[in-house]
Design an enzyme around this catalytic site. Sequence first.
Site, mmCIF file in Angstrom:
data_model
loop_
_atom_site.group_PDB
_atom_site.id
_atom_site.type_symbol
_atom_site.label_atom_id
_atom_site.label_comp_id
_atom_site.label_asym_id
_atom_site.label_seq_id
_atom_site.Cartn_x
_atom_site.Cartn_y
_atom_site.Cartn_z
ATOM 1 N N ASP A 1 81.834 41.440 17.871
ATOM 2 C CA ASP A 1 82.147 40.100 17.367
ATOM 3 C C ASP A 1 81.164 39.745 16.251
ATOM 4 O O ASP A 1 80.014 40.193 16.249
ATOM 5 C CB ASP A 1 82.012 39.097 18.511
ATOM 6 C CG ASP A 1 82.540 37.715 18.173
ATOM 7 O OD1 ASP A 1 83.656 37.388 18.596
ATOM 8 O OD2 ASP A 1 81.813 36.958 17.500
ATOM 9 N N HIS B 1 79.263 33.861 24.625
ATOM 10 C CA HIS B 1 78.222 32.847 24.369
ATOM 11 C C HIS B 1 77.810 32.092 25.629
ATOM 12 O O HIS B 1 76.808 31.366 25.606
ATOM 13 C CB HIS B 1 78.701 31.831 23.331
ATOM 14 C CG HIS B 1 78.881 32.390 21.960
ATOM 15 N ND1 HIS B 1 77.897 33.097 21.313
ATOM 16 C CD2 HIS B 1 79.954 32.357 21.113
ATOM 17 C CE1 HIS B 1 78.337 33.474 20.116
ATOM 18 N NE2 HIS B 1 79.586 33.034 19.980
#
Length: 309
Positions: A162, A125
């Site tokens: 993910d 991220h």
Amino acid sequence: MSTILYTHPACAEHDMGPMHPESPARLKAILEALDAGEFDALDRREAPAAEIEQIARVHPRSYVERILAAIPESGFVQLDPDTAVCPRSGEAALRAAGAVCAAVNDVMAGDAGNAFCAVRPPGHHAEPSRSMGFCLFNNVAIGAEQARKAHGLDRVAVVDFDVHHGNGTQAMFWDDENLFYASTHQSPHYPGTGGASERGVAGNIVNAPLPPHTGSAGFRQAMQGVILPALAEFEPEFLLISAGFDAHAADPLASLELNEDDFSWATRELMNVANVHCGGRVVSTLEGGYDLAALSRSAAAHVRTLMKE
């Protein structure tokens, strides 16, 4: 060839506060699972600290320095609503990025066929100039640039399973046709990116958003129908995996409802593509996964499969 396991004690000392889901217990659970006798053949190595120059290939040096300067002498400093740092977070972040770079070096040198980096904080991220989603530095993107800058490779791919979309990796790869990013992830869900229409400068971004409760069949269909053909068409010279295990049915932060067999299957399928196009050169690094029992079983299944290839 053997599989290398990279980790470091500092990665278990990064702490974002009581009750935070991205806790030191995650790494402890994985390493305890990998202490089982079936993993005795792992080549266990201590992660070095990344050099600032390695991280600055994907993050502005000013950002790197700002993050490291924010590390407190005691207590916690909140960087964003989801992400905090403690006194040991700086070394942990450097070791996490350094693990992926070292693993790339080792696989390129032929020391091992592949590697798994059991490290934290996670990275996918982290955008060029922004920490978010528990992430400080984008470990997998740093590893991709290590393959290119230190070893002269051109085409490097990242595949991310993910449950959350790796917005940071996508942003870093968007404008470079020789960097490929593909992701399966729950949608709608955090961070709100990852639509199928997000394709990058040259179709080098491939997203397969999946609705909640997709389950094994839908996940495997997306991998077989979307991700794996695009990866093969890209013909990578090196493959990195953002291995998040929070798509598991037991995970508290999402609801894709996968199981450890799905992670083993996905690993095997990715290895098959890597064997055809890049001599099996694969480095995987830990991203999410927040139910400790499911995380430990899933990571073990992933590593077990890496060791068989």
